[in-house]
Design a protein around this motif. Sequence first.
Motif, PDB file in Angstrom:
ATOM      1  N   SER A   2      48.390  35.528  78.417  1.00 48.63           N
ATOM      2  CA  SER A   2      48.718  36.900  78.763  1.00 48.63           C
ATOM      3  C   SER A   2      47.752  37.412  79.827  1.00 48.63           C
ATOM      4  O   SER A   2      46.550  37.179  79.755  1.00 48.63           O
ATOM      5  CB  SER A   2      48.636  37.755  77.502  1.00 48.63           C
ATOM      6  N   ASN A   3      48.283  38.103  80.823  1.00 47.39           N
ATOM      7  CA  ASN A   3      47.476  38.720  81.880  1.00 47.39           C
ATOM      8  C   ASN A   3      47.728  40.221  81.877  1.00 47.39           C
ATOM      9  O   ASN A   3      48.868  40.655  81.770  1.00 47.39           O
ATOM     10  CB  ASN A   3      47.857  38.163  83.255  1.00 47.39           C
ATOM     11  N   PHE A   4      46.646  41.005  82.020  1.00 45.66           N
ATOM     12  CA  PHE A   4      46.761  42.451  82.100  1.00 45.66           C
ATOM     13  C   PHE A   4      46.297  42.918  83.468  1.00 45.66           C
ATOM     14  O   PHE A   4      45.370  42.368  84.049  1.00 45.66           O
ATOM     15  CB  PHE A   4      45.903  43.137  81.027  1.00 45.66           C
ATOM     16  N   MET A   5      46.954  43.941  83.959  1.00 44.89           N
ATOM     17  CA  MET A   5      46.572  44.533  85.235  1.00 44.89           C
ATOM     18  C   MET A   5      46.883  46.018  85.176  1.00 44.89           C
ATOM     19  O   MET A   5      47.969  46.409  84.755  1.00 44.89           O
ATOM     20  CB  MET A   5      47.365  43.864  86.361  1.00 44.89           C
ATOM     21  N   GLU A   6      45.929  46.831  85.571  1.00 46.94           N
ATOM     22  CA  GLU A   6      46.182  48.270  85.647  1.00 46.94           C
ATOM     23  C   GLU A   6      46.608  48.603  87.060  1.00 46.94           C
ATOM     24  O   GLU A   6      46.042  48.115  88.025  1.00 46.94           O
ATOM     25  CB  GLU A   6      44.941  49.057  85.245  1.00 46.94           C
ATOM     26  N   CYS A   7      47.637  49.441  87.174  1.00 46.16           N
ATOM     27  CA  CYS A   7      48.125  49.862  88.476  1.00 46.16           C
ATOM     28  C   CYS A   7      48.656  51.285  88.363  1.00 46.16           C
ATOM     29  O   CYS A   7      48.660  51.872  87.285  1.00 46.16           O
ATOM     30  CB  CYS A   7      49.184  48.905  89.001  1.00 46.16           C
ATOM     31  N   ASP A   8      49.078  51.808  89.470  1.00 46.06           N
ATOM     32  CA  ASP A   8      49.609  53.166  89.517  1.00 46.06           C
ATOM     33  C   ASP A   8      51.084  53.126  89.879  1.00 46.06           C
ATOM     34  O   ASP A   8      51.568  52.172  90.484  1.00 46.06           O
ATOM     35  CB  ASP A   8      48.877  54.004  90.565  1.00 46.06           C
ATOM     36  N   SER A   9      51.789  54.194  89.522  1.00 45.54           N
ATOM     37  CA  SER A   9      53.171  54.345  89.962  1.00 45.54           C
ATOM     38  C   SER A   9      53.160  55.019  91.327  1.00 45.54           C
ATOM     39  O   SER A   9      52.113  55.457  91.806  1.00 45.54           O
ATOM     40  CB  SER A   9      53.966  55.181  88.953  1.00 45.54           C
ATOM     41  N   VAL A  10      54.311  55.135  91.939  1.00 42.53           N
ATOM     42  CA  VAL A  10      54.387  55.804  93.235  1.00 42.53           C
ATOM     43  C   VAL A  10      54.082  57.297  93.104  1.00 42.53           C
ATOM     44  O   VAL A  10      53.752  57.948  94.094  1.00 42.53           O
ATOM     45  CB  VAL A  10      55.765  55.590  93.913  1.00 42.53           C
ATOM     46  N   ASP A  11      54.168  57.828  91.887  1.00 41.44           N
ATOM     47  CA  ASP A  11      53.850  59.231  91.635  1.00 41.44           C
ATOM     48  C   ASP A  11      52.403  59.435  91.204  1.00 41.44           C
ATOM     49  O   ASP A  11      52.007  60.551  90.888  1.00 41.44           O
ATOM     50  CB  ASP A  11      54.781  59.799  90.556  1.00 41.44           C
ATOM     51  N   GLY A  12      51.621  58.349  91.132  1.00 44.57           N
ATOM     52  CA  GLY A  12      50.213  58.450  90.765  1.00 44.57           C
ATOM     53  C   GLY A  12      49.947  58.337  89.273  1.00 44.57           C
ATOM     54  O   GLY A  12      48.810  58.514  88.840  1.00 44.57           O
ATOM     55  N   LYS A  13      50.942  58.041  88.472  1.00 43.59           N
ATOM     56  CA  LYS A  13      50.747  57.882  87.031  1.00 43.59           C
ATOM     57  C   LYS A  13      50.137  56.516  86.747  1.00 43.59           C
ATOM     58  O   LYS A  13      50.380  55.551  87.461  1.00 43.59           O
ATOM     59  CB  LYS A  13      52.071  58.024  86.284  1.00 43.59           C
TER      60      LYS A  13
END
Length: 180
Positions: A2-13
């Motif tokens: 399993s790999n985890f990655m934090e990212c943002d949505s196009v709305d900044g969420k």
Amino acid sequence: MSNFMECDSVDGKKLNLNIDHHDVSNLCSEFTVKNLSTPSVIQKLAIVSWIIMLYLSYCCIFEISITVSVFVLIIVFYQVYRLVWCVKSETLLVISFVGLQFTTTFLCGNKRSQFIPWHSVSDVIINEAISLHRVIYYLAVIIQDGDSARKLIPLFQYTTPRLACLEQIYRGVQTLLGIS
């Protein structure tokens, strides 16, 4: 694995990308984009119940016209609607030689799934759409129905991850498409 990655949505969420490989031969992978910005059900229910209680107490103190009552009830029902249809996560399950299953999970627990058989999948692409003053990237599956009719099915429509997150998913799906 399993790999985890934090990212943002196009709305900044804030979003969380989880990539699971379900077997050793890498013929099955699951890509889950979870919305970390969604308020809990308890918070939303508390807000809606406070609105209803304030409205009822207001109605007891003052005489209210029917138009104001209808307007307030529409607002309350809209909040309940948003509570029921708020998206918690979206998952793409890719099983080589079988197909793709896309599942949307809502905050209230409802799930909506769509399955695309492997023989219908022509390609998976990252496409761009222009919306007023910005360019939004999205992942899409090109499917071939019958003779020459092709359809574009967009994925992750509710969580709308940014390009970096989409590229991770794209690479994983293309690896599985390349196996066949």
